[in-house]
Design a protein around this motif. Structure first.
Motif, PDB file in Angstrom:
ATOM      1  N   THR A  15       0.429  -1.086   0.308  1.00  0.00           N
ATOM      2  CA  THR A  15       0.021   0.288  -0.254  1.00  0.00           C
ATOM      3  C   THR A  15       0.351   1.127   0.063  1.00  0.00           C
ATOM      4  OG1 THR A  15      -0.121   0.034   1.999  1.00  0.00           O
ATOM      5  CG2 THR A  15      -1.577  -1.233   1.407  1.00  0.00           C
ATOM      6  N   PRO A  16       1.564   1.840  -0.901  1.00  0.00           N
ATOM      7  CA  PRO A  16       2.224   3.016  -1.175  1.00  0.00           C
ATOM      8  C   PRO A  16       1.487   4.053  -1.012  1.00  0.00           C
ATOM      9  CG  PRO A  16       2.956   1.245  -3.433  1.00  0.00           C
ATOM     10  CD  PRO A  16       1.311   0.816  -2.365  1.00  0.00           C
ATOM     11  N   GLY A  17       1.932   5.106  -0.087  1.00  0.00           N
ATOM     12  CA  GLY A  17       1.290   5.886   0.333  1.00  0.00           C
ATOM     13  C   GLY A  17       1.549   7.481  -0.417  1.00  0.00           C
ATOM     14  N   ARG A  19       3.408  11.590  -0.921  1.00  0.00           N
ATOM     15  CA  ARG A  19       4.262  11.864  -1.577  1.00  0.00           C
ATOM     16  C   ARG A  19       5.820  12.149  -0.014  1.00  0.00           C
ATOM     17  NH1 ARG A  19       7.221  15.364  -5.699  1.00  0.00           N
ATOM     18  NH2 ARG A  19       4.975  15.091  -6.596  1.00  0.00           N
ATOM     19  N   GLU A  23       3.851  13.043   5.289  1.00  0.00           N
ATOM     20  CA  GLU A  23       2.130  12.895   5.511  1.00  0.00           C
ATOM     21  C   GLU A  23       1.446  11.519   5.823  1.00  0.00           C
ATOM     22  OE1 GLU A  23       2.821  13.839   0.488  1.00  0.00           O
ATOM     23  OE2 GLU A  23       2.801  16.061   0.850  1.00  0.00           O
ATOM     24  N   GLY A  24       2.232  10.703   5.937  1.00  0.00           N
ATOM     25  CA  GLY A  24       1.752   9.465   5.945  1.00  0.00           C
ATOM     26  C   GLY A  24       2.771   8.001   5.737  1.00  0.00           C
ATOM     27  N   ALA A  58      -1.787  -1.886  -4.416  1.00  0.00           N
ATOM     28  CA  ALA A  58      -3.682  -1.992  -4.193  1.00  0.00           C
ATOM     29  C   ALA A  58      -3.642  -0.269  -4.704  1.00  0.00           C
ATOM     30  CB  ALA A  58      -3.327  -0.821  -2.258  1.00  0.00           C
ATOM     31  N   TYR A  60      -0.449   3.362  -6.815  1.00  0.00           N
ATOM     32  CA  TYR A  60      -0.371   4.199  -6.794  1.00  0.00           C
ATOM     33  C   TYR A  60      -0.967   5.884  -6.851  1.00  0.00           C
ATOM     34  CZ  TYR A  60       3.438   0.975  -7.681  1.00  0.00           C
ATOM     35  OH  TYR A  60       4.330  -0.465  -7.066  1.00  0.00           O
ATOM     36  N   ALA A  61      -0.239   6.642  -5.922  1.00  0.00           N
ATOM     37  CA  ALA A  61      -0.702   8.104  -6.042  1.00  0.00           C
ATOM     38  C   ALA A  61       0.292   8.442  -6.683  1.00  0.00           C
ATOM     39  CB  ALA A  61      -0.380   8.997  -4.732  1.00  0.00           C
ATOM     40  N   THR A  62      -0.267   9.289  -8.133  1.00  0.00           N
ATOM     41  CA  THR A  62       0.981  10.291  -8.413  1.00  0.00           C
ATOM     42  C   THR A  62       2.035  10.903  -8.094  1.00  0.00           C
ATOM     43  OG1 THR A  62      -0.145  12.128  -9.329  1.00  0.00           O
ATOM     44  CG2 THR A  62      -0.227  10.480 -10.730  1.00  0.00           C
TER      45      THR A  62
ATOM     46  N   VAL B 174      -2.747  11.126   5.598  1.00  0.00           N
ATOM     47  CA  VAL B 174      -3.346  10.096   4.987  1.00  0.00           C
ATOM     48  C   VAL B 174      -2.892   8.743   4.577  1.00  0.00           C
ATOM     49  CG1 VAL B 174      -2.194  10.136   1.992  1.00  0.00           C
ATOM     50  CG2 VAL B 174      -1.643  11.393   3.374  1.00  0.00           C
ATOM     51  N   SER B 176      -2.683   5.098   3.239  1.00  0.00           N
ATOM     52  CA  SER B 176      -3.129   4.195   2.173  1.00  0.00           C
ATOM     53  C   SER B 176      -3.625   2.566   2.298  1.00  0.00           C
ATOM     54  CB  SER B 176      -1.823   4.166   1.494  1.00  0.00           C
ATOM     55  OG  SER B 176      -0.786   3.755   2.296  1.00  0.00           O
ATOM     56  N   LYS B 177      -3.036   2.280   3.579  1.00  0.00           N
ATOM     57  CA  LYS B 177      -3.690   1.020   4.648  1.00  0.00           C
ATOM     58  C   LYS B 177      -5.096   1.062   4.579  1.00  0.00           C
ATOM     59  CE  LYS B 177      -0.602  -1.714   7.162  1.00  0.00           C
ATOM     60  NZ  LYS B 177      -0.270  -2.232   8.003  1.00  0.00           N
ATOM     61  N   GLN B 201      -7.773   3.501  -5.362  1.00  0.00           N
ATOM     62  CA  GLN B 201      -6.634   3.808  -4.334  1.00  0.00           C
ATOM     63  C   GLN B 201      -6.369   5.593  -4.773  1.00  0.00           C
ATOM     64  OE1 GLN B 201      -5.874   3.008  -1.881  1.00  0.00           O
ATOM     65  NE2 GLN B 201      -3.651   2.544  -1.054  1.00  0.00           N
ATOM     66  N   ARG B 202      -5.341   5.623  -6.051  1.00  0.00           N
ATOM     67  CA  ARG B 202      -4.368   6.430  -6.785  1.00  0.00           C
ATOM     68  C   ARG B 202      -5.699   8.128  -5.746  1.00  0.00           C
ATOM     69  NH1 ARG B 202      -2.615   8.425 -11.984  1.00  0.00           N
ATOM     70  NH2 ARG B 202      -1.315   7.355 -11.944  1.00  0.00           N
ATOM     71  N   ILE B 205      -5.137   8.845  -2.161  1.00  0.00           N
ATOM     72  CA  ILE B 205      -4.634   8.805  -1.032  1.00  0.00           C
ATOM     73  C   ILE B 205      -4.398  10.559  -1.633  1.00  0.00           C
ATOM     74  CG2 ILE B 205      -1.111   8.942  -0.970  1.00  0.00           C
ATOM     75  CD1 ILE B 205      -2.212   5.913  -1.741  1.00  0.00           C
ATOM     76  N   GLU B 206      -4.338  10.846  -2.875  1.00  0.00           N
ATOM     77  CA  GLU B 206      -4.651  11.666  -3.520  1.00  0.00           C
ATOM     78  C   GLU B 206      -5.090  13.359  -2.332  1.00  0.00           C
ATOM     79  OE1 GLU B 206      -1.773  12.780  -5.510  1.00  0.00           O
ATOM     80  OE2 GLU B 206      -1.052  11.480  -6.827  1.00  0.00           O
ATOM     81  N   THR B 209      -4.203  13.550   0.621  1.00  0.00           N
ATOM     82  CA  THR B 209      -3.232  14.605   0.637  1.00  0.00           C
ATOM     83  C   THR B 209      -3.141  16.199   0.519  1.00  0.00           C
ATOM     84  OG1 THR B 209      -1.525  12.358  -0.656  1.00  0.00           O
ATOM     85  CG2 THR B 209      -0.535  14.574  -0.289  1.00  0.00           C
ATOM     86  N   ASN B 212      -4.419  17.250   3.803  1.00  0.00           N
ATOM     87  CA  ASN B 212      -3.651  17.271   4.733  1.00  0.00           C
ATOM     88  C   ASN B 212      -2.969  18.894   4.433  1.00  0.00           C
ATOM     89  OD1 ASN B 212      -1.269  16.084   6.963  1.00  0.00           O
ATOM     90  ND2 ASN B 212      -0.601  15.875   5.790  1.00  0.00           N
ATOM     91  N   ASN B 213      -2.590  18.477   2.690  1.00  0.00           N
ATOM     92  CA  ASN B 213      -1.601  19.777   2.804  1.00  0.00           C
ATOM     93  C   ASN B 213      -1.991  21.166   2.784  1.00  0.00           C
ATOM     94  OD1 ASN B 213       0.275  17.469   2.957  1.00  0.00           O
ATOM     95  ND2 ASN B 213       1.166  17.603   0.899  1.00  0.00           N
ATOM     96  N   ARG B 297       5.694  19.075  -8.526  1.00  0.00           N
ATOM     97  CA  ARG B 297       4.104  18.692  -7.313  1.00  0.00           C
ATOM     98  C   ARG B 297       2.991  19.367  -8.638  1.00  0.00           C
ATOM     99  NH1 ARG B 297       5.651  19.970  -2.200  1.00  0.00           N
ATOM    100  NH2 ARG B 297       3.652  19.704  -1.775  1.00  0.00           N
ATOM    101  N   GLY B 298       1.606  19.503  -8.135  1.00  0.00           N
ATOM    102  CA  GLY B 298       0.359  19.522  -8.548  1.00  0.00           C
ATOM    103  C   GLY B 298       0.076  18.636 -10.323  1.00  0.00           C
ATOM    104  N   LYS B 299       1.182  16.837  -8.836  1.00  0.00           N
ATOM    105  CA  LYS B 299       0.155  16.103 -10.029  1.00  0.00           C
ATOM    106  C   LYS B 299      -1.377  15.559  -9.702  1.00  0.00           C
ATOM    107  CE  LYS B 299       4.383  15.154 -11.718  1.00  0.00           C
ATOM    108  NZ  LYS B 299       4.039  16.539 -12.846  1.00  0.00           N
ATOM    109  N   GLY B 303      -4.016  13.738 -11.667  1.00  0.00           N
ATOM    110  CA  GLY B 303      -3.897  11.875 -11.684  1.00  0.00           C
ATOM    111  C   GLY B 303      -5.222  11.237 -11.710  1.00  0.00           C
TER     112      GLY B 303
END
Lengths: 114, 359
Positions: A15-17, A19, A23-24, A58, A60-62, B174, B176-177, B201-202, B205-206, B209, B212-213, B297-299, B303
């Motif tokens: 489960t990659p998170g 950046r 952040e996590g 699971a 990837y976030a870009t 964030v 992801s799990k 999932q992508r 996470i985005e 994030t 959060n940011n 940044r800004g992807k 995405g």
């Protein structure tokens, strides 16, 4: 000719998170600094390929991918041409990400030149 | 008189009388207990008598209570509640006229309610008269949180995903799990087995994030809310993600980059682009807008757009500040109301991409 194998789901996390580490968990920054950079450096020094398998997670976030791979040039100062000669990415599940990763590397190189 | 009270006849009468009174008291106790339990789970109109007089305001929700179908009215309603919150006024939300209760509105109502509760401002409401809307509200365990006196603004998990139902999580960082677990459990509703939906999932996470940011003045200040509605009969799962931060455009307005500042100045002068057009350009990658001013940044938003174009998710909607975007139908509208925050809604069904994860 030898090759170094790296599978992100097995060697890092399923489960990659995000950046950054702040952040996590399982961030791109952590992956790059703890695993990817050393494997890449070793492959470059030995003149062999580094094959990275990005399947089995699971998703990837870009930003994870950009920080992991683009960060090799931006943060770790590796040479773009060395990386391109060395890196092989394989994926059956998300083939389009291979092109994206090489795009991030190119953008990092262009940004460095500015 | 003393002689009378000591007489056997009186003592016999008194015993019988006191037994009857005790029985009455016992029955009344049971009745009151049941009545209070009923009141707890069946809120009614506030009484206006005596010290229980309701000092707040009754606010009626729109009949079509769905952000996706009726964004303008619903945002006006949310903003009105926000105004009452800042004036610390108690609120009674009247849902009786609601004919359509969107799945996504439950997470919004929950977020608003917990905001009130955290400041100890009274927040109550009633049920919709419409049976479908009422059932949807009850299924979501909304009232479990409403009447939980110890409910704080921390991570909550209303129910594990088991079939039909609405499941809500609130967090700050964030995770992801968590995203992966929710997706693989929700996959049962569609495919009867655990699967990974990588585009979803992508997206999660985005979004986490970004909240959060950028949602608050400092990183990690604002919560994000995620709600999953599993609909077994249609074999689909609806995701609703919301944060009540600054919103995409307010964040960009306060961004650091010189290119961004030049663009804002140019846009203010010429009025060439509105936020709806800007969002379209950001999503498609035509414009690279980033709050941080760093070009790598800004992807995140592009995405998410890419995930929807690759059929990883369907019916993607984004509402932020004064923009309503129906990505699937390529409709970007500037609204006359402003949502302080970001709301993203999408669904996954059997036609979307998924992968069976092998161990």
């Amino acid at each position: 000719m030898g090759r170094i194998e790296l599978k992100i789901s097995k060697d890092f996390s399923k489960t990659p998170g995000p950046r950054f580490i702040l952040e996590g968990e399982y961030s791109g920054e952590l992956f790059r600094d703890s695993i990817l950079f050393y494997k890449m450096q070793e492959a470059i020094d030995k003149g062999i390929k580094l094959r990275v398998n990005i399947d089995g997670t699971a998703g990837y976030a870009t930003s994870f991918l950009e920080e992991s791979f683009g960060g090799l040039i931006r943060e770790k100062g590796l040479n773009y041409d060395d990386i391109i000669k060395t890196l092989e990415i394989i994926s059956d599940e998300e083939e389009y990400l291979i092109e994206n990763i090489f795009k991030y590397l190119k953008e990092a190189e262009d940004e460095k030149k500015k | 008189m003393k002689k009378y009270y000591k007489s056997a006849k009186y003592k016999k009468y008194n015993k019988k009388h006191s037994r009857k009174q005790q029985e009455k008291a016992r029955i009344f106790k049971i009745y009151t207990k049941r009545k209070n339990r009923y009141k707890r789970f069946n809120p009614y109109k506030p009484t206006t008598r005596g010290k229980n007089k309701f000092h707040g305001e009754t606010v009626s929700a729109p009949s079509n209570f769905s952000l996706v179908e009726n964004a303008q009215e619903v945002i006006e309603f949310i903003n009105y509640l926000d105004g009452l919150y800042s004036r610390r006024k108690p609120v009674f939300v009247n849902l009786t006229e609601v004919e359509n209760l969107g799945y996504e509105i439950i997470v919004v109502l929950l977020a608003v309610m917990i905001k009130f509760k955290n400041r100890k401002i009274e927040f109550n409401g009633n049920y919709p008269l419409n049976e479908t809307a009422k059932r949807r509200l009850i299924q979501s365990n909304f009232f479990k949180v409403l009447y939980n006196r110890n409910q704080k603004n921390t991570a909550i998990n209303i129910g594990n995903i088991k079939g039909n139902g609405i499941y809500t999580h609130i967090k700050k960082n964030v995770d992801s799990k968590l995203g992966s677990n929710l997706i693989s459990q929700a996959a049962y509703t569609i495919w009867n087995e655990e699967r990974a939906c990588k585009g979803v999932q992508r997206t999660l996470i985005e979004l986490m994030t970004n909240t959060n940011n950028h949602a608050g003045k400092t990183p990690g200040e604002k919560n994000w809310w995620l709600s999953l509605s599993c609909i077994e009969k249609d074999k689909k799962v609806i995701f609703s993600f919301v944060d009540f931060g600054k919103g995409i455009f307010k964040s960009l307005l306060e961004g650091k980059g010189t290119v961004e500042k030049w663009f804002k100045w140019y846009n203010e002068l010429t009025g060439k682009y509105n936020n709806a057009q800007i969002l379209k350009m950001i999503l498609s990658g035509e414009m690279h807008e980033t709050v941080t001013g760093q070009s790598h940044r800004g992807k995140g938003l592009p995405g998410i757009y890419e995930a929807s174009k690759l059929n990883s998710l369907s019916n993607l909607y984004i509402i932020s500040n004064d923009v309503f975007a129906d990505i699937g139908n390529n409709i970007y509208t500037k609204m006359s109301v402003n949502l302080n925050g970001t709301f993203v809604w999408w669904e996954i069904n059997s036609k979307n991409k998924s992968v069976i994860l092998k161990d």
